[in-house]
Design an enzyme around this catalytic site. Structure first.
Site: not given
Ligand code: LLP
Length: 391
Positions: A235, A269, A271, A308, A312, A337-338, A366
């Site tokens: 997050g 976790e 990302g 993205r 979003y 085409c959007e 992402y």
């Molecule tokens: N753990 C869980 C259970 C999750 O659902 C997620 C992300 C993460 C960890 C990793 O979160 P991060 O550290 O990356 O914020 N596609 C969207 C983001 C969707 C995130 C979904 N879950 C974007 O491009 O912003």
């Protein structure tokens, strides 16, 4: 990671035109060195935590192999991600299996290889895991994903811990779920998990995650359940406009007062924070169109290679690969085409011509993982730069 030298954009000292010349565009370029620097920052902030990198952000094999070599674990949400983590060399005891729609065969695989934990998203999942663990004759370690009913400040699509969300176990079901886990001879209750949203940029909200986690550990312990691990999810957001962002150290300082007294193993976790700024997307100008008093720079990749902005309303920085006088206001649009296939409006860029290159920044997370073959266009090319050693 990014510099201009003699007016040409370089990644880790290598000119972008040289990187894309042999592979073509659209092309993602990743700096593994930048990923190393970011993993180190996370580890300095949380030296005792297991960093289970969220594969959904970017599961391209050079990236995940690199993260495995740096000692990161994996947060996976599908059988394919689990297989990718194992193939990348992540030991099963560093893999957490999340996801709200685990298939029987995926649970089977996770139990068989003995992942660190299966993070249960719903009470209904518990008897399914117990049945499969009994078949495999292997005990499964269970972490309960608690939905604390917290509304955080981020894009609605990225909010997953709010009341009414379909993710996680709602507060009233947490104790009953714990009872069901300990009642099964095939399940061990291991810990709790919280992930309330992604792209969180306010320290107060990140602090709330630890506060809620601590509250739930106490609630479960008071009811007689052992809790030895707390998984705080991902997050931590990144600024997409180039502003200085949050540092994991600041987050760790906010977390410490809640986590230290609990005496638990902490899992995180991340990302986006680890890989987002480590990637750029290079696009080639197909044509420059003037219409309705606007200038549209039409490039060879849009929502097919980077979803993205369309999904979003995300605004990524777009830089010219060759600098010029920045004097033109343009809309950068994709080839699909959007009407939603707009990378962004009102960018200030130098005058561009067909064949020129532009770079979209902060797309390491992402970006490629959500690319698709809309309009039957091929998936983007990729290049990886790795100049530093891993030591
Ligand atoms: N753990 C869980 C259970 C999750 O659902 C997620 C992300 C993460 C960890 C990793 O979160 P991060 O550290 O990356 O914020 N596609 C969207 C983001 C969707 C995130 C979904 N879950 C974007 O491009 O912003």
């Amino acid at each position: 990671m990014l510099t201009y030298r003699a007016g040409i954009l370089h990644v880790e000292g290598v000119p972008v035109p040289e990187i894309v010349a042999p592979i073509g565009t659209p092309a993602y370029i990743y700096s593994l060195d930048e990923i190393t620097r970011r993993v180190r920052a996370y580890r300095n902030a949380l030296p005792h935590a297991l960093i289970a990198y969220a594969y959904k952000a970017n599961a391209q094999s050079p990236v995940i192999r690199h993260l495995a070599q740096l000692g990161c674990g994996a947060d996976v949400v599908s059988g394919e991600e689990l297989r990718a983590a194992l193939a990348a060399g992540v030991p099963p005891e560093r893999i957490v299996f999340n996801g709200n729609a685990k298939l029987d065969e995926e649970i089977h695989l996770a139990v068989r290889v003995r992942v660190r934990s299966l993070n249960v998203d719903a009470r209904e999942e518990i008897p399914r895991i117990a049945r499969i663990a009994a078949q495999v004759r292997s005990r499964a370690r269970i972490t309960l994903r608690v939905n604390p009913g917290l509304d955080v400040h981020t894009h609605p699509h990225l909010r997953v811990g709010a009341p009414g969300s379909h993710f996680g176990i709602p507060p009233e079901d947490v104790l009953p779920a714990a009872r069901e886990v300990v009642a099964s001879p095939w399940l061990d209750l291991h810990g709790i998990h919280l992930h309330v949203g992604s792209q969180l940029l306010q320290l107060e909200e990140l602090e709330t995650v630890a506060r809620e986690a601590a509250r739930w550990v106490r609630t479960l312990r008071d009811a007689g359940f052992p809790v030895t691990e707390v998984d705080l999810g991902g997050g931590l957001g990144i600024p997409y406009d180039g502003a200085p962002g949050l540092d994991p150290m600041q987050v760790a300082e906010r977390w410490r007062p809640y986590l230290d007294p609990l005496d638990v193993q902490v899992v995180v976790e991340p990302g986006r924070w680890l890989v987002g700024p480590a990637g750029i997307l290079v696009l080639r100008v197909v044509q420059v169109k003037r219409a309705w008093g606007r200038t549209f720079v039409v490039v060879d990749g849009g929502m097919n290679v980077l979803l993205r902005p369309a999904l979003y309303g995300a605004r990524h920085r777009i830089w010219p690969v060759v600098q010029g006088d920045p004097e033109i206001r343009v809309d950068v649009v994709g080839p699909n085409c959007e009407s939603a296939d707009v990378l962004g409006r009102d960018y200030t860029l130098p005058p561009l011509s067909p064949g020129d290159l532009v770079a979209v920044l902060d797309v390491g997370a992402y970006g490629r993982s959500m690319a698709n073959r809309y309009n039957l266009r091929p998936l983007p090319r990729e290049a990886v730069l790795h100049l530093m050693s891993n030591d």
